[in-house]
Design a protein around this motif. Structure first.
Motif, PDB file in Angstrom:
ATOM      1  N   ALA A 122       0.825  -1.210   0.000  1.00 41.39           N
ATOM      2  CA  ALA A 122       0.000   0.000   0.000  1.00 41.39           C
ATOM      3  C   ALA A 122       0.856   1.255   0.000  1.00 41.39           C
ATOM      4  O   ALA A 122       0.511   2.262  -0.619  1.00 41.39           O
ATOM      5  N   LYS A 133      -4.784   1.462  -7.784  1.00 41.45           N
ATOM      6  CA  LYS A 133      -4.583   0.754  -6.512  1.00 41.45           C
ATOM      7  C   LYS A 133      -5.416  -0.513  -6.448  1.00 41.45           C
ATOM      8  O   LYS A 133      -5.020  -1.493  -5.817  1.00 41.45           O
ATOM      9  N   THR A 169      -3.779  -5.883  -0.789  1.00 39.73           N
ATOM     10  CA  THR A 169      -4.021  -4.690   0.006  1.00 39.73           C
ATOM     11  C   THR A 169      -5.521  -4.571   0.272  1.00 39.73           C
ATOM     12  O   THR A 169      -6.326  -5.309  -0.303  1.00 39.73           O
ATOM     13  N   LYS A 202      -2.542 -10.835   3.819  1.00 40.46           N
ATOM     14  CA  LYS A 202      -2.756  -9.396   3.899  1.00 40.46           C
ATOM     15  C   LYS A 202      -1.434  -8.653   3.766  1.00 40.46           C
ATOM     16  O   LYS A 202      -0.360  -9.214   3.957  1.00 40.46           O
ATOM     17  N   ASP A 203      -1.557  -7.377   3.485  1.00 38.34           N
ATOM     18  CA  ASP A 203      -0.400  -6.502   3.338  1.00 38.34           C
ATOM     19  C   ASP A 203       0.090  -6.089   4.723  1.00 38.34           C
ATOM     20  O   ASP A 203      -0.216  -5.004   5.215  1.00 38.34           O
TER      21      ASP A 203
END
Length: 318
Positions: free
Chosen positions: A154, A165, A188, A214-215
């Motif tokens: 991110a 994004k 993200t 997950k980020d």
């Protein structure tokens, strides 16, 4: 603590999953940014699985070096595939390399790609600038991916538009790419589920096994591996045991293929220090955590230039 019997039972399941990984991916053209060992490894694997690949770097010299990495690696693969047939070995290498184009033109390479994978140095500003250029050049439906091992996806994507994004993820390959099966697929909060699904299909289609996460700092592997590594260094600093005895204990007692100090030397002590220092300073949820506090021993070795295998000396001499 894992029991050997439980590990043995788990292995066939893991292999079975890998063997069913031949998923269909809509992605045909791939651009890989960075001609080092990681980037060339990614390009090699994608080309070996019938993708048209453009390898991009800042100079023709860097690109030729990357092509050399691929040719050498493919030669080893070919000898295993066709041990008694030199002509078949040559055809195989030429066929795979024939799907790889070399370019110093970032915009042109990104402009025709369905997937762009960045494999540049771990510098957040450089990566942000790269992806700003990629976002302007790549098709609207292209997936943008970073191979970063430690920087938040991110944060890398921060300068991009909301639409871009949604099509930005992490694809963290492991070194050496042709041999290592795992790819961490990092999503993200902004990423579209379809983009994640398409990335997973691509990873399976090149013979790898995806792990979606997950980020978060370090994703899965490094988030678990670095605290273990740093605790091994602190055992050494407290004179609990030697590097060799600690490595032996973890290989024979826990079934690890490499001990923590062998792994540090292989990865590079400068890389370990860069990641740990960054997390301790500003890692999300990790800043100030004693698990990642600076190590006097690690700092000393890096200052002396003893970075591991690549310099001939780290915790061990080579």
């Amino acid at each position: 603590m894992f029991r050997p019997s439980s590990l043995a039972r788990a292995v066939p399941r893991a292999r079975a999953f890998a063997s069913t990984a031949a998923a269909q991916s809509a992605i045909r053209r791939v651009a890989v940014i960075g001609g080092g060992q990681m980037g060339s490894g990614i390009a090699q694997v994608a080309a070996a699985h019938k993708h048209d690949v453009t390898l991009v770097d800042v100079s023709q010299e860097a690109l030729e070096r990357g092509k050399g990495y691929m040719a050498k690696s493919l030669g080893r693969v070919a000898k295993k595939k066709f041990p008694e047939d030199a002509q078949a070995q040559s055809r195989f290498v030429e066929e795979v390399l024939g799907r790889v184009s070399l370019s110093t033109d970032l915009k042109a390479a990104a402009g025709s790609a369905g997937l762009v994978i960045e494999a540049a140095v771990e510098n957040i500003k450089l990566k942000q600038e790269l992806f700003a250029g990629l976002a302007a050049a790549a098709p609207e439906d292209a997936i943008l991916a970073s191979n970063t091992s430690s920087l938040p996806i991110a944060r890398i994507a921060a300068p991009l538009s909301a639409e871009r994004k949604r099509r930005m993820i992490g694809l963290h390959f492991f070194n050496p790419v042709p041999q290592m099966k795992l790819v961490e697929v990092v999503r993200t909060d902004e990423a579209e589920q379809q983009v994640v699904d398409d990335a997973v299909a691509f990873v399976k289609g090149i013979g790898k096994v995806p792990a979606v996460c997950k980020d978060t700092p370090g994703f899965i592997v490094n988030r678990l591996l670095l605290p273990y590594t740093m605790e091994a260094v602190r055992l050494l600093e407290r004179d609990v045991a030697s590097p060799r005895d600690i490595d032996t204990a973890m290989k024979l007692g826990a079934g690890y293929p490499m001990g923590p100090f062998e792994l540090c030397d292989y990865v590079g002590l400068d890389t370990i220090k860069f990641i740990v220092d960054g997390w301790h300073k500003e890692g999300q949820g990790l800043a100030g955590d004693k698990l990642f506090a600076p190590s006097a021993k690690l700092d000393e070795l890096v200052k002396k230039g003893h970075l591991g295998v690549k310099t001939g000396r780290g915790f061990y001499e080579y």
